[in-house]
Design a protein around this motif. Structure first.
Motif, PDB file in Angstrom:
ATOM      1  N   TYR A  68       0.829  -1.212   0.000  1.00 28.84           N
ATOM      2  CA  TYR A  68       0.000   0.000   0.000  1.00 28.84           C
ATOM      3  C   TYR A  68       0.862   1.260   0.000  1.00 28.84           C
ATOM      4  O   TYR A  68       0.476   2.282  -0.580  1.00 28.84           O
ATOM      5  N   ARG A  69       2.013   1.182   0.630  1.00 28.89           N
ATOM      6  CA  ARG A  69       2.939   2.312   0.550  1.00 28.89           C
ATOM      7  C   ARG A  69       3.464   2.471  -0.869  1.00 28.89           C
ATOM      8  O   ARG A  69       3.542   3.586  -1.399  1.00 28.89           O
ATOM      9  N   THR A  70       3.802   1.355  -1.507  1.00 25.30           N
ATOM     10  CA  THR A  70       4.296   1.403  -2.876  1.00 25.30           C
ATOM     11  C   THR A  70       3.236   1.972  -3.820  1.00 25.30           C
ATOM     12  O   THR A  70       3.551   2.703  -4.761  1.00 25.30           O
ATOM     13  N   ALA A  71       1.973   1.639  -3.548  1.00 22.11           N
ATOM     14  CA  ALA A  71       0.876   2.145  -4.376  1.00 22.11           C
ATOM     15  C   ALA A  71       0.510   3.586  -4.044  1.00 22.11           C
ATOM     16  O   ALA A  71      -0.316   4.198  -4.732  1.00 22.11           O
ATOM     17  N   GLY A  72       1.088   4.138  -2.966  1.00 22.55           N
ATOM     18  CA  GLY A  72       0.833   5.529  -2.607  1.00 22.55           C
ATOM     19  C   GLY A  72      -0.467   5.767  -1.870  1.00 22.55           C
ATOM     20  O   GLY A  72      -0.937   6.911  -1.797  1.00 22.55           O
ATOM     21  N   ILE A  73      -1.076   4.721  -1.289  1.00 26.29           N
ATOM     22  CA  ILE A  73      -2.372   4.902  -0.623  1.00 26.29           C
ATOM     23  C   ILE A  73      -2.372   4.334   0.791  1.00 26.29           C
ATOM     24  O   ILE A  73      -3.432   3.981   1.323  1.00 26.29           O
ATOM     25  N   ALA A  74      -1.224   4.257   1.435  1.00 22.97           N
ATOM     26  CA  ALA A  74      -1.170   3.703   2.790  1.00 22.97           C
ATOM     27  C   ALA A  74      -2.059   4.483   3.761  1.00 22.97           C
ATOM     28  O   ALA A  74      -2.634   3.900   4.694  1.00 22.97           O
ATOM     29  N   LYS A  75      -2.216   5.783   3.552  1.00 25.19           N
ATOM     30  CA  LYS A  75      -3.033   6.592   4.458  1.00 25.19           C
ATOM     31  C   LYS A  75      -4.501   6.167   4.442  1.00 25.19           C
ATOM     32  O   LYS A  75      -5.228   6.375   5.412  1.00 25.19           O
ATOM     33  N   ARG A  76      -4.926   5.554   3.350  1.00 25.24           N
ATOM     34  CA  ARG A  76      -6.326   5.136   3.265  1.00 25.24           C
ATOM     35  C   ARG A  76      -6.641   3.978   4.210  1.00 25.24           C
ATOM     36  O   ARG A  76      -7.816   3.713   4.494  1.00 25.24           O
ATOM     37  N   LEU A  77      -5.619   3.300   4.718  1.00 27.45           N
ATOM     38  CA  LEU A  77      -5.857   2.171   5.605  1.00 27.45           C
ATOM     39  C   LEU A  77      -6.474   2.604   6.935  1.00 27.45           C
ATOM     40  O   LEU A  77      -7.006   1.772   7.670  1.00 27.45           O
ATOM     41  N   ALA A  78      -6.423   3.877   7.234  1.00 24.19           N
ATOM     42  CA  ALA A  78      -7.091   4.388   8.433  1.00 24.19           C
ATOM     43  C   ALA A  78      -8.603   4.429   8.262  1.00 24.19           C
ATOM     44  O   ALA A  78      -9.332   4.651   9.237  1.00 24.19           O
ATOM     45  N   ASN A  79      -9.069   4.205   7.032  1.00 23.47           N
ATOM     46  CA  ASN A  79     -10.500   4.328   6.735  1.00 23.47           C
ATOM     47  C   ASN A  79     -11.163   2.991   6.437  1.00 23.47           C
ATOM     48  O   ASN A  79     -12.200   2.946   5.757  1.00 23.47           O
ATOM     49  N   VAL A  80     -10.595   1.910   6.936  1.00 27.68           N
ATOM     50  CA  VAL A  80     -11.173   0.598   6.659  1.00 27.68           C
ATOM     51  C   VAL A  80     -12.580   0.476   7.251  1.00 27.68           C
ATOM     52  O   VAL A  80     -13.488  -0.093   6.622  1.00 27.68           O
ATOM     53  N   ALA A  81     -12.796   0.997   8.443  1.00 29.10           N
ATOM     54  CA  ALA A  81     -14.104   0.844   9.101  1.00 29.10           C
ATOM     55  C   ALA A  81     -15.239   1.462   8.287  1.00 29.10           C
ATOM     56  O   ALA A  81     -16.265   0.799   8.070  1.00 29.10           O
ATOM     57  N   PRO A  82     -15.139   2.703   7.810  1.00 26.60           N
ATOM     58  CA  PRO A  82     -16.245   3.234   6.991  1.00 26.60           C
ATOM     59  C   PRO A  82     -16.317   2.596   5.605  1.00 26.60           C
ATOM     60  O   PRO A  82     -17.390   2.545   4.993  1.00 26.60           O
ATOM     61  N   TRP A  83     -15.186   2.118   5.095  1.00 27.50           N
ATOM     62  CA  TRP A  83     -15.169   1.498   3.769  1.00 27.50           C
ATOM     63  C   TRP A  83     -15.839   0.139   3.757  1.00 27.50           C
ATOM     64  O   TRP A  83     -16.527  -0.223   2.793  1.00 27.50           O
ATOM     65  N   LEU A  84     -15.674  -0.631   4.823  1.00 27.81           N
ATOM     66  CA  LEU A  84     -16.076  -2.033   4.816  1.00 27.81           C
ATOM     67  C   LEU A  84     -17.571  -2.247   4.557  1.00 27.81           C
ATOM     68  O   LEU A  84     -17.927  -3.102   3.722  1.00 27.81           O
ATOM     69  N   PRO A  85     -18.477  -1.535   5.213  1.00 27.05           N
ATOM     70  CA  PRO A  85     -19.896  -1.756   4.907  1.00 27.05           C
ATOM     71  C   PRO A  85     -20.244  -1.433   3.453  1.00 27.05           C
ATOM     72  O   PRO A  85     -21.083  -2.112   2.841  1.00 27.05           O
ATOM     73  N   GLU A  86     -19.613  -0.398   2.893  1.00 25.03           N
ATOM     74  CA  GLU A  86     -19.848  -0.081   1.483  1.00 25.03           C
ATOM     75  C   GLU A  86     -19.283  -1.179   0.588  1.00 25.03           C
ATOM     76  O   GLU A  86     -19.886  -1.529  -0.439  1.00 25.03           O
ATOM     77  N   PHE A  87     -18.142  -1.706   0.964  1.00 31.33           N
ATOM     78  CA  PHE A  87     -17.563  -2.794   0.188  1.00 31.33           C
ATOM     79  C   PHE A  87     -18.449  -4.030   0.243  1.00 31.33           C
ATOM     80  O   PHE A  87     -18.617  -4.730  -0.770  1.00 31.33           O
ATOM     81  N   ASP A  88     -19.015  -4.323   1.411  1.00 35.66           N
ATOM     82  CA  ASP A  88     -19.894  -5.491   1.544  1.00 35.66           C
ATOM     83  C   ASP A  88     -20.985  -5.477   0.478  1.00 35.66           C
ATOM     84  O   ASP A  88     -21.355  -6.525  -0.061  1.00 35.66           O
ATOM     85  N   ALA A  89     -21.499  -4.299   0.185  1.00 43.15           N
ATOM     86  CA  ALA A  89     -22.615  -4.184  -0.767  1.00 43.15           C
ATOM     87  C   ALA A  89     -22.213  -4.550  -2.187  1.00 43.15           C
ATOM     88  O   ALA A  89     -23.077  -4.899  -3.005  1.00 43.15           O
ATOM     89  N   VAL A  90     -20.923  -4.475  -2.493  1.00 48.19           N
ATOM     90  CA  VAL A  90     -20.471  -4.768  -3.862  1.00 48.19           C
ATOM     91  C   VAL A  90     -19.490  -5.934  -3.899  1.00 48.19           C
ATOM     92  O   VAL A  90     -18.891  -6.212  -4.936  1.00 48.19           O
TER      93      VAL A  90
END
Length: 316
Positions: A68-90
Protein backbone atom coordinates in the motif's frame (compact mmCIF):
# COMPACT_ATOMS: atom_id res chain seq x y z
CA UNK A 1 -9.71 6.58 -13.85
CA UNK A 2 -11.60 8.18 -11.11
CA UNK A 3 -9.90 9.91 -8.13
CA UNK A 4 -6.46 8.80 -9.28
CA UNK A 5 -6.63 11.26 -12.16
CA UNK A 6 -4.28 13.61 -10.32
CA UNK A 7 -1.62 10.93 -10.04
CA UNK A 8 0.30 12.06 -13.10
CA UNK A 9 0.83 15.42 -11.50
CA UNK A 10 2.84 13.71 -8.73
CA UNK A 11 4.97 11.38 -10.80
CA UNK A 12 8.73 11.76 -10.55
CA UNK A 13 11.01 11.82 -13.58
CA UNK A 14 12.48 8.40 -14.25
CA UNK A 15 15.27 7.56 -16.62
CA UNK A 16 15.13 3.87 -15.77
CA UNK A 17 11.64 3.27 -17.16
CA UNK A 18 12.80 3.13 -20.78
CA UNK A 19 14.37 -0.31 -20.65
CA UNK A 20 15.01 -2.51 -23.70
CA UNK A 21 12.41 -5.17 -24.37
CA UNK A 22 13.66 -8.70 -23.68
CA UNK A 23 11.73 -10.72 -26.23
CA UNK A 24 12.79 -14.08 -24.84
CA UNK A 25 11.63 -13.38 -21.27
CA UNK A 26 8.45 -15.10 -20.08
CA UNK A 27 5.36 -12.92 -19.92
CA UNK A 28 5.14 -11.38 -16.44
CA UNK A 29 2.05 -12.27 -14.43
CA UNK A 30 0.25 -9.78 -12.19
CA UNK A 31 0.91 -9.73 -8.47
CA UNK A 32 -2.52 -10.71 -7.21
CA UNK A 33 -3.21 -9.68 -3.60
CA UNK A 34 -6.89 -10.49 -3.83
CA UNK A 35 -6.76 -14.17 -2.75
CA UNK A 36 -5.09 -13.14 0.51
CA UNK A 37 -7.65 -10.38 0.93
CA UNK A 38 -10.59 -12.71 0.32
CA UNK A 39 -9.27 -15.16 2.90
CA UNK A 40 -9.12 -12.45 5.58
CA UNK A 41 -12.42 -10.93 4.47
CA UNK A 42 -14.34 -14.21 4.44
CA UNK A 43 -12.95 -15.14 7.84
CA UNK A 44 -14.67 -12.16 9.43
CA UNK A 45 -18.09 -12.42 7.82
CA UNK A 46 -20.92 -12.38 10.35
CA UNK A 47 -18.83 -10.82 13.10
CA UNK A 48 -19.19 -7.29 14.55
CA UNK A 49 -17.73 -4.51 12.42
CA UNK A 50 -14.94 -3.64 14.88
CA UNK A 51 -13.80 -7.25 15.01
CA UNK A 52 -13.92 -7.56 11.23
CA UNK A 53 -11.76 -4.47 10.86
CA UNK A 54 -9.21 -5.91 13.31
CA UNK A 55 -9.19 -9.24 11.48
CA UNK A 56 -8.66 -7.55 8.13
CA UNK A 57 -5.82 -5.48 9.57
CA UNK A 58 -4.08 -8.48 11.12
CA UNK A 59 -4.77 -10.89 8.26
CA UNK A 60 -4.25 -8.66 5.24
CA UNK A 61 -3.63 -4.93 5.48
CA UNK A 62 -0.77 -5.04 8.02
CA UNK A 63 1.12 -7.82 6.19
CA UNK A 64 0.69 -5.90 2.94
CA UNK A 65 1.44 -2.43 4.29
CA UNK A 66 4.52 -2.19 2.06
CA UNK A 67 2.34 -2.81 -1.01
CA UNK A 68 0.00 0.00 0.00
CA UNK A 69 2.94 2.31 0.55
CA UNK A 70 4.30 1.40 -2.88
CA UNK A 71 0.88 2.15 -4.38
CA UNK A 72 0.83 5.53 -2.61
CA UNK A 73 -2.37 4.90 -0.62
CA UNK A 74 -1.17 3.70 2.79
CA UNK A 75 -3.03 6.59 4.46
CA UNK A 76 -6.33 5.14 3.26
CA UNK A 77 -5.86 2.17 5.61
CA UNK A 78 -7.09 4.39 8.43
CA UNK A 79 -10.50 4.33 6.74
CA UNK A 80 -11.17 0.60 6.66
CA UNK A 81 -14.10 0.84 9.10
CA UNK A 82 -16.25 3.23 6.99
CA UNK A 83 -15.17 1.50 3.77
CA UNK A 84 -16.08 -2.03 4.82
CA UNK A 85 -19.90 -1.76 4.91
CA UNK A 86 -19.85 -0.08 1.48
CA UNK A 87 -17.56 -2.79 0.19
CA UNK A 88 -19.89 -5.49 1.54
CA UNK A 89 -22.61 -4.18 -0.77
CA UNK A 90 -20.47 -4.77 -3.86
CA UNK A 91 -18.30 -7.67 -2.70
CA UNK A 92 -20.00 -10.19 -5.02
CA UNK A 93 -19.43 -7.88 -7.98
CA UNK A 94 -15.79 -7.37 -7.00
CA UNK A 95 -15.30 -11.14 -6.87
CA UNK A 96 -16.73 -11.46 -10.37
CA UNK A 97 -14.61 -8.63 -11.77
CA UNK A 98 -11.52 -10.10 -10.11
CA UNK A 99 -12.22 -13.49 -11.68
CA UNK A 100 -12.65 -11.92 -15.12
CA UNK A 101 -9.51 -9.85 -14.75
CA UNK A 102 -7.36 -12.86 -13.88
CA UNK A 103 -8.98 -15.12 -16.48
CA UNK A 104 -8.42 -12.71 -19.37
CA UNK A 105 -5.15 -11.11 -18.30
CA UNK A 106 -2.84 -13.13 -20.56
CA UNK A 107 -5.01 -12.52 -23.60
CA UNK A 108 -5.19 -8.80 -22.95
CA UNK A 109 -1.44 -8.55 -22.53
CA UNK A 110 -0.87 -10.56 -25.71
CA UNK A 111 -3.16 -8.21 -27.66
CA UNK A 112 -1.31 -5.20 -26.29
CA UNK A 113 2.10 -6.70 -27.09
CA UNK A 114 1.08 -7.56 -30.66
CA UNK A 115 0.11 -3.94 -31.24
CA UNK A 116 3.15 -2.52 -29.41
CA UNK A 117 5.90 -5.18 -29.54
CA UNK A 118 8.52 -2.86 -28.05
CA UNK A 119 6.57 -2.52 -24.80
CA UNK A 120 8.62 -3.73 -21.82
CA UNK A 121 6.17 -5.53 -19.55
CA UNK A 122 8.87 -6.21 -16.95
CA UNK A 123 9.26 -2.44 -16.41
CA UNK A 124 5.52 -2.09 -15.79
CA UNK A 125 4.62 -4.67 -13.12
CA UNK A 126 0.89 -5.03 -12.46
CA UNK A 127 -0.65 -5.51 -9.01
CA UNK A 128 -4.28 -6.35 -8.21
CA UNK A 129 -5.56 -5.13 -4.84
CA UNK A 130 -8.48 -3.53 -3.01
CA UNK A 131 -7.88 0.23 -3.17
CA UNK A 132 -10.51 1.18 -0.58
CA UNK A 133 -12.25 2.96 -3.46
CA UNK A 134 -9.13 5.05 -3.97
CA UNK A 135 -8.63 4.25 -7.65
CA UNK A 136 -9.49 1.95 -10.51
CA UNK A 137 -6.11 2.10 -12.24
CA UNK A 138 -3.09 3.95 -10.87
CA UNK A 139 0.57 4.48 -11.84
CA UNK A 140 3.13 4.99 -9.09
CA UNK A 141 6.76 5.15 -10.34
CA UNK A 142 9.27 3.81 -7.85
CA UNK A 143 12.59 4.97 -9.34
CA UNK A 144 13.24 1.70 -11.17
CA UNK A 145 10.00 1.01 -13.03
CA UNK A 146 6.48 2.32 -13.54
CA UNK A 147 4.27 -0.04 -11.52
CA UNK A 148 0.60 -0.22 -12.40
CA UNK A 149 -2.00 -0.94 -9.71
CA UNK A 150 -5.59 -1.97 -10.32
CA UNK A 151 -8.09 -1.47 -7.49
CA UNK A 152 -10.78 -4.10 -8.05
CA UNK A 153 -13.24 -2.38 -5.70
CA UNK A 154 -12.54 0.92 -7.43
CA UNK A 155 -13.26 -0.64 -10.82
CA UNK A 156 -16.70 -1.74 -9.62
CA UNK A 157 -17.45 1.61 -7.98
CA UNK A 158 -16.41 3.75 -10.96
CA UNK A 159 -17.32 1.45 -13.86
CA UNK A 160 -19.91 -0.99 -12.54
CA UNK A 161 -20.06 -4.75 -12.30
CA UNK A 162 -19.98 -5.06 -16.10
CA UNK A 163 -16.87 -2.87 -16.46
CA UNK A 164 -15.13 -3.13 -19.83
CA UNK A 165 -11.81 -4.41 -18.51
CA UNK A 166 -10.25 -4.54 -21.96
CA UNK A 167 -10.59 -0.77 -22.38
CA UNK A 168 -9.43 0.05 -18.85
CA UNK A 169 -6.45 -2.31 -19.10
CA UNK A 170 -5.38 -0.87 -22.45
CA UNK A 171 -5.76 2.74 -21.29
CA UNK A 172 -3.69 2.28 -18.15
CA UNK A 173 -1.06 0.04 -19.73
CA UNK A 174 -0.64 2.52 -22.55
CA UNK A 175 0.32 5.12 -19.97
CA UNK A 176 3.14 2.77 -18.93
CA UNK A 177 4.14 2.52 -22.58
CA UNK A 178 4.11 6.31 -22.89
CA UNK A 179 6.40 6.52 -19.87
CA UNK A 180 8.82 4.10 -21.52
CA UNK A 181 8.83 5.92 -24.85
CA UNK A 182 8.83 9.49 -23.55
CA UNK A 183 9.57 9.69 -19.81
CA UNK A 184 10.41 13.40 -19.92
CA UNK A 185 6.87 14.26 -21.02
CA UNK A 186 4.93 11.57 -19.19
CA UNK A 187 6.64 11.78 -15.82
CA UNK A 188 7.17 15.52 -15.45
CA UNK A 189 5.94 16.42 -11.92
CA UNK A 190 4.99 19.90 -13.16
CA UNK A 191 3.57 18.87 -16.52
CA UNK A 192 1.75 21.59 -18.46
CA UNK A 193 -1.83 21.16 -19.64
CA UNK A 194 -0.73 20.22 -23.14
CA UNK A 195 1.22 17.24 -21.77
CA UNK A 196 -1.82 15.97 -19.87
CA UNK A 197 -4.02 16.52 -22.91
CA UNK A 198 -1.65 14.45 -25.04
CA UNK A 199 -1.20 11.72 -22.43
CA UNK A 200 -4.89 11.20 -21.81
CA UNK A 201 -6.03 11.81 -25.37
CA UNK A 202 -3.60 9.33 -26.89
CA UNK A 203 -4.22 6.71 -24.17
CA UNK A 204 -7.97 7.03 -24.80
CA UNK A 205 -7.37 6.75 -28.54
CA UNK A 206 -5.16 3.69 -28.03
CA UNK A 207 -7.88 1.97 -26.00
CA UNK A 208 -10.31 2.69 -28.84
CA UNK A 209 -7.95 1.39 -31.52
CA UNK A 210 -7.02 -1.80 -29.66
CA UNK A 211 -10.64 -2.49 -28.70
CA UNK A 212 -12.60 -1.70 -31.88
CA UNK A 213 -15.83 -3.13 -30.49
CA UNK A 214 -15.94 -0.69 -27.57
CA UNK A 215 -18.38 2.21 -27.69
CA UNK A 216 -17.56 5.82 -26.92
CA UNK A 217 -18.92 5.58 -23.37
CA UNK A 218 -16.55 2.74 -22.46
CA UNK A 219 -13.63 4.38 -24.27
CA UNK A 220 -14.22 7.50 -22.17
CA UNK A 221 -14.10 5.30 -19.07
CA UNK A 222 -17.87 5.19 -18.50
CA UNK A 223 -18.22 8.92 -17.95
CA UNK A 224 -21.66 9.61 -19.43
CA UNK A 225 -21.65 13.44 -19.24
CA UNK A 226 -18.29 13.54 -21.02
CA UNK A 227 -19.35 11.04 -23.66
CA UNK A 228 -22.57 12.96 -24.33
CA UNK A 229 -20.98 16.41 -24.54
CA UNK A 230 -22.17 18.16 -27.71
CA UNK A 231 -20.06 19.81 -30.36
CA UNK A 232 -20.60 23.32 -28.98
CA UNK A 233 -19.39 22.24 -25.54
CA UNK A 234 -16.36 20.47 -26.94
CA UNK A 235 -15.45 23.52 -29.00
CA UNK A 236 -15.60 25.70 -25.88
CA UNK A 237 -13.34 23.24 -24.08
CA UNK A 238 -10.98 23.25 -27.06
CA UNK A 239 -10.82 27.06 -26.99
CA UNK A 240 -10.04 27.03 -23.26
CA UNK A 241 -7.40 24.35 -23.72
CA UNK A 242 -5.74 26.37 -26.47
CA UNK A 243 -5.65 29.40 -24.19
CA UNK A 244 -4.12 27.45 -21.28
CA UNK A 245 -1.87 24.91 -23.02
CA UNK A 246 1.19 25.93 -21.02
CA UNK A 247 -0.49 26.22 -17.62
CA UNK A 248 1.05 24.06 -14.89
CA UNK A 249 -1.17 24.91 -11.90
CA UNK A 250 -3.40 22.31 -10.31
CA UNK A 251 -6.53 24.37 -10.95
CA UNK A 252 -6.13 24.20 -14.71
CA UNK A 253 -5.36 20.50 -14.61
CA UNK A 254 -8.51 19.95 -12.55
CA UNK A 255 -10.63 22.02 -14.93
CA UNK A 256 -9.88 19.73 -17.87
CA UNK A 257 -9.02 16.36 -16.34
CA UNK A 258 -10.23 16.24 -12.74
CA UNK A 259 -13.38 14.57 -11.46
CA UNK A 260 -14.05 17.32 -8.96
CA UNK A 261 -14.45 20.15 -11.48
CA UNK A 262 -17.81 21.94 -11.47
CA UNK A 263 -17.89 24.70 -14.02
CA UNK A 264 -18.59 25.54 -17.64
CA UNK A 265 -18.37 21.97 -19.00
CA UNK A 266 -18.55 18.39 -17.68
CA UNK A 267 -15.66 17.31 -15.47
CA UNK A 268 -12.91 15.48 -17.38
CA UNK A 269 -13.96 16.97 -20.74
CA UNK A 270 -10.28 17.11 -21.68
CA UNK A 271 -10.47 13.37 -22.25
CA UNK A 272 -13.09 13.73 -24.97
CA UNK A 273 -11.32 16.63 -26.66
CA UNK A 274 -8.04 14.75 -26.36
CA UNK A 275 -9.60 11.75 -28.08
CA UNK A 276 -10.82 13.90 -30.97
CA UNK A 277 -7.36 15.40 -31.36
CA UNK A 278 -5.64 12.01 -31.16
CA UNK A 279 -7.97 10.60 -33.81
CA UNK A 280 -7.00 13.45 -36.08
CA UNK A 281 -3.27 12.90 -35.51
CA UNK A 282 -3.63 9.12 -35.59
CA UNK A 283 -5.00 9.22 -39.11
CA UNK A 284 -1.44 9.74 -40.34
CA UNK A 285 0.70 8.66 -37.36
CA UNK A 286 1.27 5.31 -35.65
CA UNK A 287 0.69 4.73 -31.94
CA UNK A 288 4.42 4.15 -31.23
CA UNK A 289 5.24 7.42 -32.96
CA UNK A 290 2.55 9.24 -31.00
CA UNK A 291 3.84 7.82 -27.71
CA UNK A 292 7.39 8.92 -28.50
CA UNK A 293 6.64 12.33 -30.04
CA UNK A 294 9.11 14.93 -28.67
CA UNK A 295 7.64 17.56 -26.38
CA UNK A 296 7.99 20.54 -28.77
CA UNK A 297 6.21 18.56 -31.49
CA UNK A 298 3.48 17.54 -29.06
CA UNK A 299 2.67 21.14 -28.26
CA UNK A 300 2.75 22.30 -31.88
CA UNK A 301 0.65 19.33 -33.00
CA UNK A 302 -1.98 19.94 -30.35
CA UNK A 303 -2.17 23.69 -31.01
CA UNK A 304 -2.75 23.05 -34.70
CA UNK A 305 -5.35 20.35 -34.05
CA UNK A 306 -7.19 22.46 -31.46
CA UNK A 307 -7.51 25.34 -33.92
CA UNK A 308 -8.86 22.95 -36.54
CA UNK A 309 -11.34 21.51 -34.04
CA UNK A 310 -12.61 24.98 -33.18
CA UNK A 311 -13.23 25.68 -36.86
CA UNK A 312 -14.89 22.35 -37.53
CA UNK A 313 -18.67 22.22 -37.69
CA UNK A 314 -19.27 18.51 -38.34
CA UNK A 315 -20.65 16.44 -35.42
CA UNK A 316 -18.21 14.65 -33.11
Amino acid sequence: MAPALSRRRTLCLLGACALPHAAAAPEPRPVDLMPAFWAAYDGGLGRPLAERVQRLAAGFFDPHLADYRTAGIAKRLANVAPWLPEFDAVAADVRAVHARFVRDYAGRMATFRRALPDFDAAAAPVTLMPSLFGFDGHLEPDGKAVPLFFGLDGIVRFHGADANLDVLFTHELFHCYQAQKNPALMLDPKAPVFASLWQEGVATYASEQLNPGAGLLHVLLDDKPVAEADRATLRRVAAALLEHLDATDAGMQEAFFGMGYAGSWPARSGYHVGLLLARRVGATTTLPRMAALPTPEVRATLAKALRALQDETAPA
